[in-house]
Design a protein around this motif. Structure first.
Motif, short mmCIF file in Angstrom:
data_model
loop_
_atom_site.label_atom_id
_atom_site.label_comp_id
_atom_site.label_asym_id
_atom_site.label_seq_id
_atom_site.Cartn_x
_atom_site.Cartn_y
_atom_site.Cartn_z
N GLU A 158 12.28 14.35 61.57
CA GLU A 158 11.55 13.09 61.41
C GLU A 158 10.45 13.21 60.37
OE1 GLU A 158 10.19 11.90 65.24
OE2 GLU A 158 12.17 11.21 65.90
N ALA A 159 9.83 14.38 60.28
CA ALA A 159 8.80 14.58 59.26
C ALA A 159 9.40 14.52 57.86
CB ALA A 159 8.09 15.91 59.48
N ILE A 160 10.58 15.10 57.69
CA ILE A 160 11.25 15.06 56.39
C ILE A 160 11.60 13.62 56.01
CG2 ILE A 160 13.40 15.67 55.20
CD1 ILE A 160 13.31 18.36 56.67
N GLN A 161 12.14 12.87 56.95
CA GLN A 161 12.51 11.48 56.67
C GLN A 161 11.28 10.63 56.39
OE1 GLN A 161 14.73 10.62 60.23
NE2 GLN A 161 16.67 11.36 59.38
N LYS A 194 11.79 7.26 44.82
CA LYS A 194 12.84 7.38 43.81
C LYS A 194 13.82 8.45 44.23
CE LYS A 194 12.31 6.85 39.53
NZ LYS A 194 11.99 7.00 38.11
N GLY A 195 15.08 8.21 43.93
CA GLY A 195 16.11 9.17 44.26
C GLY A 195 16.60 9.05 45.68
N LEU A 196 17.62 9.81 45.98
CA LEU A 196 18.23 9.79 47.30
C LEU A 196 17.47 10.72 48.24
CD1 LEU A 196 21.93 10.03 46.10
CD2 LEU A 196 20.71 7.96 46.80
N ILE A 254 14.89 15.90 49.87
CA ILE A 254 14.90 17.05 50.78
C ILE A 254 14.93 18.36 49.99
CG2 ILE A 254 16.24 18.27 52.54
CD1 ILE A 254 17.14 15.52 53.56
N GLY A 255 15.72 18.37 48.91
CA GLY A 255 15.87 19.59 48.13
C GLY A 255 14.59 20.06 47.46
N THR A 256 13.64 19.16 47.24
CA THR A 256 12.39 19.53 46.56
C THR A 256 11.24 19.81 47.52
OG1 THR A 256 11.70 17.20 46.39
CG2 THR A 256 13.06 18.08 44.60
N LEU A 257 11.47 19.63 48.81
CA LEU A 257 10.40 19.76 49.79
C LEU A 257 10.05 21.21 50.07
CD1 LEU A 257 11.04 17.09 52.61
CD2 LEU A 257 9.12 17.19 51.01
N ARG A 258 8.76 21.42 50.32
CA ARG A 258 8.28 22.67 50.87
C ARG A 258 7.66 22.36 52.23
NH1 ARG A 258 4.25 24.16 46.20
NH2 ARG A 258 3.87 21.95 46.59
N PHE A 259 7.52 23.38 53.04
CA PHE A 259 6.98 23.14 54.38
C PHE A 259 5.58 22.55 54.32
CE2 PHE A 259 4.64 24.63 58.17
CZ PHE A 259 5.39 23.95 59.13
N THR A 260 4.79 22.97 53.34
CA THR A 260 3.42 22.45 53.24
C THR A 260 3.40 20.95 52.96
OG1 THR A 260 3.43 23.13 50.90
CG2 THR A 260 2.42 24.64 52.51
N ASP A 261 4.51 20.43 52.41
CA ASP A 261 4.56 18.99 52.12
C ASP A 261 4.63 18.15 53.39
OD1 ASP A 261 4.55 19.50 49.38
OD2 ASP A 261 6.74 19.69 49.31
N ASN A 319 11.51 27.95 61.02
CA ASN A 319 12.74 27.18 61.23
C ASN A 319 12.97 26.12 60.16
OD1 ASN A 319 13.09 28.65 63.56
ND2 ASN A 319 12.29 27.06 64.91
N PHE A 320 11.95 25.80 59.39
CA PHE A 320 12.06 24.72 58.41
C PHE A 320 13.22 24.92 57.43
CE2 PHE A 320 10.89 23.13 54.15
CZ PHE A 320 10.92 21.78 54.42
N PRO A 321 13.41 26.10 56.80
CA PRO A 321 14.49 26.23 55.81
C PRO A 321 15.88 25.94 56.40
CG PRO A 321 12.96 28.06 55.63
CD PRO A 321 12.60 27.34 56.88
N GLN A 322 16.16 26.47 57.61
CA GLN A 322 17.47 26.24 58.19
C GLN A 322 17.70 24.76 58.52
OE1 GLN A 322 15.22 28.40 59.35
NE2 GLN A 322 16.12 30.48 59.23
N ILE A 323 16.66 24.12 59.10
CA ILE A 323 16.80 22.70 59.45
C ILE A 323 16.88 21.86 58.17
CG2 ILE A 323 15.65 20.75 60.57
CD1 ILE A 323 14.39 22.77 62.51
N GLN A 324 16.11 22.22 57.18
CA GLN A 324 16.14 21.52 55.89
C GLN A 324 17.54 21.58 55.29
OE1 GLN A 324 14.03 23.48 52.73
NE2 GLN A 324 13.58 21.55 51.66
N GLN A 325 18.15 22.76 55.32
CA GLN A 325 19.49 22.93 54.76
C GLN A 325 20.52 22.12 55.54
OE1 GLN A 325 20.37 24.37 52.01
NE2 GLN A 325 22.57 24.01 52.31
N ARG A 326 20.40 22.12 56.87
CA ARG A 326 21.35 21.38 57.70
C ARG A 326 21.27 19.88 57.44
NH1 ARG A 326 20.59 24.25 61.88
NH2 ARG A 326 19.07 22.99 63.00
N ILE A 327 20.03 19.36 57.35
CA ILE A 327 19.86 17.93 57.08
C ILE A 327 20.34 17.59 55.67
CG2 ILE A 327 18.15 16.08 56.86
CD1 ILE A 327 16.44 17.53 58.90
N HIS A 328 20.10 18.50 54.73
CA HIS A 328 20.54 18.27 53.35
C HIS A 328 22.06 18.16 53.28
CE1 HIS A 328 21.60 19.41 49.19
NE2 HIS A 328 20.47 18.77 48.87
#
Length: 767
Positions: free
Chosen positions: A366-369, A379-381, A386-393, A426-435
């Motif tokens: 939900e934080a990513i969305q 801008k963009g999809l 998601i691909g440009t996000l870092r956890f600090t964002d 856990n952020f990288p794995q969840i980020q990849q799955r959502i991506h």
């Protein structure tokens, strides 16, 4: 002022009640040959006319109730009553107005019949909605205190009784108090038994005594007992109110028990409570109420006996009141000592549970969305974002999340540190799955748009081609663009579908970037036209009607047959929205037509009922009105005249060049309360809202006038004068009361700024 309407098969009991009160005063009669008749004679007249029809709703008993401490004299109250009856469609019916003084608030009772002098039943459609609009109108006209139109979430007031009273005190105040509490509880909750009702009214010192005759007939009586020396005798339910008798209450209870929705609500609550139990290692019994409210949005009350918690009762949003044992024995607190039987241990989340892992993933997802939604331009999809996000964002969004605060509230300091560390890990794995999920979904969406475009072109929905580049209008309206023989999303180069169209010129007057909401509605509409999917029909909103305004380059090329089908669907979607917007102003079925006329819509009556048309659509485009609404409109006494008079308003809209969607859009935004955007359209774009004056006046008073003034103060003095003339003065002309026929009500627009009829030939309209 509050109006209550009760329908019945007989009038004798009502007449006895109305005339039997001490201090009763007959204020007057309506539609009788004389004001000097006796109540007995009126009762005979009423009985005779009502018996000319076999319906069970022959008679009507109406009460008009003023707020406490508000006073009007007899003459004024009678005038208010007469006007109420006129607006509600009883203007030609015989009725009697009686004033009572047995309660703290002033009120009158009106007795009439729903059967006219021809033996036909009056239209009772939308009577509750019309009554609310009528009382609101009368409050404004006679300067009465407005009645709140929204439900309050406040609890019922606890009844405070004197400590010393006689044993048999049976005042009218007692009966009305019991009636008021029962009424409000039965409206708020879907009660299923007398036992449940007894528990709900117990805090208000009301006791229930249930009886049953040898024939099986259920009886009920109510009394007051505050356990402090005050007790009344029990009053039969039918004496409290005709709808409070034992058999009638039992019928209501049985209906709630047999509801097909009850098992669904039980299943939902069961899942919510099980999920909560699975998340926690321990829960202090006294904390359960707060935990369920914060985590699941559930309202419960702990059942406490002798300082011991004996379970809990759920007050569900559906209206049902359920005990924990009704959902399953395994949910009872006594059966879950592993969670509730830990003494004074603090309420603590089980950080090793599967449910906790799911909550962590949900938080990050939900934080990513939300980070995408809150990005400045979006801008963009989503997959690109998601691909440009870092956890600090996403850390600031996580910390603002109430779900995150809830989880940390029930952790120790060490657990919170571990929890935050795990989120980062856990952020990288969840980020990849959502991506991966979003990538797959977006590819399918682009392919779906390509397939839809192919169907649209093959079936000739629009007359678009490649030579003049007009097919680009279709691409843009579906959220895609054409570049280098490829079809791409409008705001992304990530995916593409080969489309070998060669050089495709840009058409003139290409629309600028449009909002995603219009693109989504257009996509749904095109699927409706091509595939005729019923699900998409239910998703259509009023925005569908404004698509030609947003995509003029596309819709002006629409095939005639498809255009008529589109306009019919769009009319239906807008009709549903407008009905909801008009509801609080609609005093009669004639108002229903009047409000739509002011917007540029009109009605015709055919063999199968009414159809609605508009000045914004083709003359052959229409939408069939639902049967119930057709019957409602048929109740207008002078229906033929009302339908003929529609052209006066409509022709004036056309004459003043307000027959465009921009003016309807301004009214649409006004109804939605988006006053900033309306003020901009009024002052900068010379758009005048197509709305009925009464509705415009309501929004001006509610905040639009202030918004216009704030906007104009930001302009220079010269601009301010011009904008005030075009904005505020134009609105003021809408509010002018008609002095003759309906056309004269709009003469304020016929000035040098708005009378375009001198320069352009008027467009006619057929009926």
């Amino acid at each position: 002022m509050i109006a209550k309407i009760i329908y019945g098969r007989t009038c004798r009991g009502t007449m006895n009640y109305v005339l039997g009160k001490e201090g009763m005063q007959v204020l007057g009669y309506g539609n009788t040959f004389s004001q000097d008749i006796t109540p007995k004679f009126f009762g005979s007249l009423l009985h005779f006319q009502g018996q000319r029809n076999a319906t069970k709703n022959r008679y009507a008993h109406i009460s008009l109730n003023l707020p406490h401490n508000e006073h009007v004299d007899d003459k004024t109250f009678f005038e208010i009553s007469k006007e109420y009856m006129e607006k509600m469609g009883y203007g030609e019916q015989p009725y009697m107005v009686t004033r009572h003084s047995d309660t703290k608030h002033e009120h009158v009772h009106i007795v009439t019949t729903n059967v006219n002098d021809k033996g036909q039943l009056l239209s009772l459609y939308n009577s509750k909605r019309r009554s609310m609009a009528t009382t609101s109108y009368l409050e404004s006209k006679y300067g009465l205190e407005p009645t709140p139109r929204t439900k309050k979430e406040n609890e019922l007031p606890i009844f405070r009784l004197p400590e010393l009273k006689t044993e048999n005190d049976d005042t009218q105040g007692t009966r009305y108090y019991i009636q008021d509490v029962l009424n409000r509880i039965l409206q708020k909750h879907k009660v299923r038994s007398f036992g449940e009702l007894a528990r709900l009214v117990k805090p208000y010192h009301i006791e229930i005594r249930k009886t049953q005759s040898t024939s099986g007939r259920v009886g009920v009586a109510f009394g007051l007992d505050n356990r402090q020396g005050y007790r009344t005798r029990f009053i039969n339910g039918s004496q409290v109110h005709r709808q409070m008798s034992g058999p009638k209450l039992q019928k209501v209870f049985d209906g709630h028990k047999r509801s097909k929705l009850l098992p669904m609500h039980r299943k939902r609550l069961l899942k919510q409570i099980e999920t909560t139990y699975n998340l926690f290692r321990t829960i202090r019994p006294h904390d359960l109420k707060e935990v369920l409210k914060e985590y699941q949005g559930m309202d419960i009350a702990l059942d406490i006996k002798l300082d011991t918690i004996d379970g809990y009762t759920i007050y569900d949003k559906s209206g049902y009141v359920l005990r924990e044992r009704e959902l399953g024995k395994h949910l009872m607190m006594q059966e879950r000592l592993d969670i509730f039987g830990n003494g004074d241990a603090w309420t603590e989340i089980n950080i090793h549970s599967k449910q906790f892992q799911l909550e962590k993933e949900k938080l990050i997802r939900e934080a990513i969305q939300n980070s995408h939604l809150k990005s400045r331009r979006q801008k963009g999809l989503l997959s690109e974002h998601i691909g440009t996000l870092r956890f600090t964002d996403i850390v600031p969004i996580l910390m603002e999340s109430k779900e995150h605060r809830f989880l940390e509230k029930y952790m120790s300091g060490e657990q919170i540190h571990t929890f935050r560390k795990n989120l980062k890990e856990n952020f990288p794995q969840i980020q990849q799955r959502i991506h991966e999920t979003e990538t797959r979904r977006e590819k399918e969406a682009l392919q779906g748009k390509f397939d839809l475009i192919g169907d649209i072109v093959r079936k000739g929905v629009f007359d678009v081609g490649t030579t003049d580049g007009s097919v680009r209008h279709l691409f843009q309206a579906l959220g895609v663009r054409y570049q280098n023989n490829k079809l791409l999303f409008a705001d992304s180069d990530k995916y593409s579908v080969p489309v070998p169209l060669g050089h495709l010129p840009l058409p003139k007057n290409m629309e600028e970037h449009v909002l995603d909401g219009f693109v989504r509605q257009n996509h749904l509409m095109m699927e409706m036209l091509i595939k005729q999917e019923a699900d998409n029909k239910s998703k259509q909103t009023a925005i569908s009607f404004f698509l030609p305004m947003v995509f003029p380059g596309l819709f002006e090329r629409m095939n005639t047959d498809y255009k008529q089908r589109y306009e019919s669907l769009a009319l239906g979607a807008y009709l549903k929205h407008a009905e909801r917007m008009h509801a609080s102003f609609e005093k009669s079925s004639k108002d229903y037509i009047t409000f739509f006329n002011a917007k540029g819509f009109y009605f015709e009556k055919g063999e199968n009922g009414f159809i609605v048309k508009s000045i914004y659509t083709g003359i052959n485009s229409s939408y069939p009105i639902p049967k119930r609404t057709s019957l409602y409109l048929s109740s207008i006494p002078d229906l033929g005249t009302t339908l003929k008079q529609q052209h006066l308003v409509l022709e004036n809209l056309i004459k003043t060049r307000r027959n465009n969607l921009k003016n309807l859009w301004a009214g649409h935004l006004m109804e939605l309360g988006q006053y900033d955007r309306v003020a901009y359209m009024l002052t900068d774009e010379s758009a005048y809202p197509n709305l009925y004056p009464e509705i415009v006046r309501y929004h001006m008073d509610k905040g639009l006038r202030k918004t216009i003034q704030e906007r104009t103060t930001k302009k220079s003095a010269i601009q301010q004068n011009r904008l005030l003339r075009k904005g505020v003065h134009a609105i003021g002309s809408l509010l002018d009361k008609p002095t003759g026929n309906q056309e004269e009500g709009y003469n304020g627009f016929k000035d040098e700024l708005t009378d375009y009829s001198k320069r352009k030939k008027n467009r006619g309209i057929s009926f």
